[in-house]
Design an enzyme around this catalytic site. Structure first.
Site, PDB file in Angstrom:
ATOM      1  N   ASN A  10     -46.829  49.851  27.205  1.00 34.97           N
ATOM      2  CA  ASN A  10     -45.637  50.468  26.605  1.00 34.97           C
ATOM      3  C   ASN A  10     -44.444  50.063  27.454  1.00 34.97           C
ATOM      4  OD1 ASN A  10     -43.632  52.136  25.655  1.00 34.97           O
ATOM      5  ND2 ASN A  10     -44.559  54.048  26.362  1.00 34.97           N
ATOM      6  N   TRP A  11     -43.659  49.114  26.940  1.00 36.49           N
ATOM      7  CA  TRP A  11     -42.530  48.604  27.737  1.00 36.49           C
ATOM      8  C   TRP A  11     -41.335  49.549  27.714  1.00 36.49           C
ATOM      9  CZ3 TRP A  11     -42.207  42.640  26.397  1.00 36.49           C
ATOM     10  CH2 TRP A  11     -43.398  42.027  26.819  1.00 36.49           C
ATOM     11  N   LYS A  12     -41.394  50.578  26.893  1.00 35.10           N
ATOM     12  CA  LYS A  12     -40.276  51.534  26.779  1.00 35.10           C
ATOM     13  C   LYS A  12     -38.963  50.768  26.530  1.00 35.10           C
ATOM     14  CE  LYS A  12     -42.963  54.709  29.505  1.00 35.10           C
ATOM     15  NZ  LYS A  12     -43.024  55.880  30.335  1.00 35.10           N
ATOM     16  N   HIS A  98     -44.832  60.072  21.736  1.00 38.48           N
ATOM     17  CA  HIS A  98     -44.792  59.918  23.194  1.00 38.48           C
ATOM     18  C   HIS A  98     -43.985  61.083  23.780  1.00 38.48           C
ATOM     19  CE1 HIS A  98     -43.774  58.399  27.141  1.00 38.48           C
ATOM     20  NE2 HIS A  98     -44.821  57.592  27.020  1.00 38.48           N
ATOM     21  N   GLU A 100     -41.749  61.210  25.878  1.00 40.01           N
ATOM     22  CA  GLU A 100     -40.302  60.957  25.988  1.00 40.01           C
ATOM     23  C   GLU A 100     -39.610  61.166  24.647  1.00 40.01           C
ATOM     24  OE1 GLU A 100     -40.724  57.155  27.903  1.00 40.01           O
ATOM     25  OE2 GLU A 100     -41.482  58.190  29.677  1.00 40.01           O
ATOM     26  N   GLU A 168     -51.738  61.943  27.781  1.00 42.76           N
ATOM     27  CA  GLU A 168     -50.780  61.585  28.828  1.00 42.76           C
ATOM     28  C   GLU A 168     -50.165  62.857  29.403  1.00 42.76           C
ATOM     29  OE1 GLU A 168     -49.171  57.374  28.460  1.00 42.76           O
ATOM     30  OE2 GLU A 168     -47.961  58.588  27.120  1.00 42.76           O
ATOM     31  N   GLY A 174     -44.764  57.999  34.895  1.00 42.64           N
ATOM     32  CA  GLY A 174     -43.677  57.406  35.688  1.00 42.64           C
ATOM     33  C   GLY A 174     -43.432  58.088  37.021  1.00 42.64           C
ATOM     34  N   SER A 206     -49.088  56.788  35.122  1.00 42.34           N
ATOM     35  CA  SER A 206     -49.158  56.117  36.426  1.00 42.34           C
ATOM     36  C   SER A 206     -50.435  55.299  36.636  1.00 42.34           C
ATOM     37  CB  SER A 206     -48.973  57.134  37.556  1.00 42.34           C
ATOM     38  OG  SER A 206     -47.693  57.736  37.463  1.00 42.34           O
ATOM     39  N   GLY A 227     -47.326  52.277  31.227  1.00 42.85           N
ATOM     40  CA  GLY A 227     -45.874  52.100  31.137  1.00 42.85           C
ATOM     41  C   GLY A 227     -45.399  51.096  32.168  1.00 42.85           C
ATOM     42  N   GLY A 228     -44.902  51.602  33.293  1.00 42.93           N
ATOM     43  CA  GLY A 228     -44.293  50.776  34.339  1.00 42.93           C
ATOM     44  C   GLY A 228     -45.099  49.533  34.715  1.00 42.93           C
TER      45      GLY A 228
HETATM   46  P1  PGA Z   1     -46.339  55.114  33.283  1.00 44.59           P
HETATM   47  O1  PGA Z   1     -46.034  55.494  31.747  1.00 44.59           O
HETATM   48  O2  PGA Z   1     -47.556  54.216  33.265  1.00 44.59           O
HETATM   49  O3  PGA Z   1     -45.095  54.412  33.752  1.00 44.59           O
HETATM   50  O4  PGA Z   1     -46.600  56.390  33.994  1.00 44.59           O
HETATM   51  C1  PGA Z   1     -47.069  55.747  30.843  1.00 44.59           C
HETATM   52  C2  PGA Z   1     -46.498  56.036  29.482  1.00 44.59           C
HETATM   53  O5  PGA Z   1     -45.419  56.622  29.402  1.00 44.59           O
HETATM   54  O6  PGA Z   1     -47.092  55.672  28.451  1.00 44.59           O
END
Ligand code: PGA
Length: 243
Positions: A10-12, A98, A100, A168, A174, A206, A227-228
């Protein structure tokens, strides 16, 4: 033989054309030389990069997807993107609900359910995210929150093929804080027990190459949502290879 693990990036809201091309090409090359059938990999870039990703991956076994979609197929919804539009760009997946989106766009589980129905109607696999906040876990409400989100977010159109559930914990996204193996085992067992369909269940929060192996080998963990760490091709490949 066990099913291959599903590794989703997930590149956000990250990436411009120039820096992303290099990453996509690197991943496509690395996946080509990986043992075939070892894992399924999906990239979910921002909407502006979907066509680019699709162009570079058209000959690859990698699949791609969106990070959200509208519940309607078209109409006067400025700034939104529909499920048929994602399908039109070759997407196979879409991430929905998600944390967010739930936090910054106030998305409710009912809206997530409507979006998932739209994704299914368009022939997309919906990756439906659920997870508790730090305050909810501290208050001993994690199981209740996750159970309620699960019950309210998954539509009756869900099948094991068209739906993936991503657990999640919000406090792990993050932050560098990963849920313990024991917490993941317990929550995935709860989700497995309460799910009406036998979807794949991913863990997210994470995930990096140093913890991926332990997480990916836990019972009821069918893959990871990253994500990251998915923004670095080598790191993301190392996570996939840990499966
Ligand atoms: P993260 O994000 O790996 O940066 O913690 C995961 C996600 O939001 O899907």
């Amino acid at each position: 033989m066990t099913a291959p693990k599903l590794i989703v990036g997930n590149w956000k809201m990250n990436g411009l054309q120039a820096d992303s091309r290099e990453r996509i090409e690197k991943l496509a090359e690395a996946v080509k030389s990986a043992k075939s059938g070892a894992f399924d990999m999906v990239l979910c870039p921002p909407a502006t990069l979907i066509a680019t990703v699709g162009w570079f991956l058209k000959e690859s076994s990698l699949k791609w997807g969106g990070q959200d979609c509208h519940a309607q197929p078209s109409g006067a919804f400025t700034g939104d993107i529909s499920a048929p539009m994602l399908k039109d760009l070759g997407c196979a997946y879409v991430i929905l609900g998600h944390s967010e989106r739930r936090q910054y766009h106030k998305e409710t589980s009912e809206e997530v359910l409507a979006k998932a129905k739209a994704a299914h109607a368009a022939g997309l696999v919906a990756i439906i995210c659920i997870g508790e906040t730090d305050a909810e876990r501290t208050a001993g409400k994690a199981d209740a929150v996750v159970s309620a989100q699960l019950a309210a977010s998954i539509p009756e159109t869900a099948t094991p093929e068209n739906t993936v559930i991503a657990y999640e914990p919000v406090w792990a996204i993050g932050t560098g804080k990963v849920a313990s193996s024991d917490d993941i085992l317990k929550m995935h067992a709860l989700i497995r027990g309460k799910s009406k369909v036998k979807s794949r269940i991913l863990y997210g929060g994470s995930v990096k190459s140093s913890n991926a192996k332990e997480i990916l080998h836990l019972a009821n963990v069918d893959g990871v949502l990253v994500g990251g760490a998915s923004l670095k091709a080598d790191e993301f490949m190392a996570i996939a290879e840990a499966s």
